[in-house]
Design a protein around this motif. Structure first.
Motif: not given
Length: 311
Positions: A115-133
């Motif tokens: 439900p909250m991938p934005i939190f996990e992406v930032l916490k894990n210091q990812e360089k990229f995220t995405a909109i997955s369709v």
């Protein structure tokens, strides 16, 4: 255009607003359904629906989902887009049509289900995220992926900043998808690789709490950013008081193996520098305490804090 395919959007709040505006402007929408949300958001969407001659339906809880199938069958949309809709769509609703339900997930799939991938992406210091369709099935975020649109994560992105960027990004992606379904007889997709899949539950206190003894400075800053603003910062304690750190930055100086969590200095700007586990420091700028949201300078005026520890 008489043959234009119509779309219903299921959403959960402001994250979907940009997409709603674009799709309504292009005359693609025939209805809007909203899940659990604030009364202000629901009223705003209902008003916009009326202004655009769109059918509107509120689904305030899981029980109300039982009304969704009859509502969809009444509108007869060609596709149903889901953007931040908070509830799982049951199989009896999905049976309206194979590959009719398309979700816009604000994170890379299958690595960041939940439900909250934005939190996990930032916490894990990812360089990229995405909109997955992806096409929807009876499980969260597991349906075949149609495509992913990457978005760079900037170093100073907070949860709020990245959510706004992803909302804008999702709007254009949803419009591209709406254009695609107008002409595509068959929408290509690929099964998600289960070996790469991970489902993150909604964060709990243990996930938002700073662990000074073993977290590096970069990890602490990433956690603080990932908690701002939805959790009003990352959780910690000071002298027995629950504190939230809202804004902090890297203070790249050695602290000569001082115990992590120890307040080392007050900078010229009034910020508080704190020792971390990797011999670096973080510079705290804004906190939330029992008296409210305050600057580090105001926090320092409460008492002599040098040498004392966050825990």
């Amino acid at each position: 255009m008489s043959s234009q395919k119509k779309i219903v959007i299921l959403c959960g709040g402001k994250f979907a607003f940009k997409a709603l505006q674009l799709l309504a402007f292009e005359n693609y929408l025939c209805g809007i359904g909203i899940g659990k949300s604030s009364s202000l958001v629901i009223e705003a969407l209902e008003t916009e629906s009326e202004n655009n001659n769109l059918d509107f339906k509120s689904f305030p809880d899981k029980k109300s989902i039982s009304e969704m199938k009859s509502w969809i069958e009444k509108l007869k949309p060609d596709f149903i887009f889901s953007i931040s809709f908070p509830f799982l769509i049951p199989e009896n609703v999905l049976s309206y049509g194979k590959e009719k339900f398309i979700n816009f997930h604000p994170g890379p799939l299958p690595q960041y289900r939940g439900p909250m991938p934005i939190f996990e992406v930032l916490k894990n210091q990812e360089k990229f995220t995405a909109i997955s369709v992806h096409f929807m099935d009876s499980k969260y975020d597991e349906g075949p992926v149609i495509f992913k649109e990457l978005l760079k994560v900037e170093q100073d992105d907070t949860y709020g900043k990245l959510a706004v960027k992803l909302s804008n990004h999702a709007a254009q992606v949803a419009l591209n998808m709406a254009n695609m379904v107008q002409f595509a007889g068959k929408i290509p997709s690929s099964i998600q690789e289960s070996k790469d899949a991970y489902y993150f539950e909604k964060p709990e206190f243990s996930d938002t709490c700073i662990k000074w003894k073993n977290m590096t400075a970069d990890e602490i800053i990433a956690l603080i950013n990932s908690c701002n603003p939805w959790n009003t910062g990352a959780d910690t304690s000071f002298q027995g008081e629950h504190i939230k750190i809202i804004v902090a930055s890297l203070y790249n100086q050695s602290h000569q193996n001082t115990k992590p969590g120890t307040i080392l200095a007050i900078t010229e700007d009034g910020n508080i520098t704190v020792a971390c586990s990797d011999d670096k420091q973080v510079s705290i700028e804004v906190l939330k305490t029992d008296i409210g949201i305050i600057t580090a300078k105001q926090f320092n005026f409460q008492e002599n804090i040098l040498g004392k520890k966050f825990r």
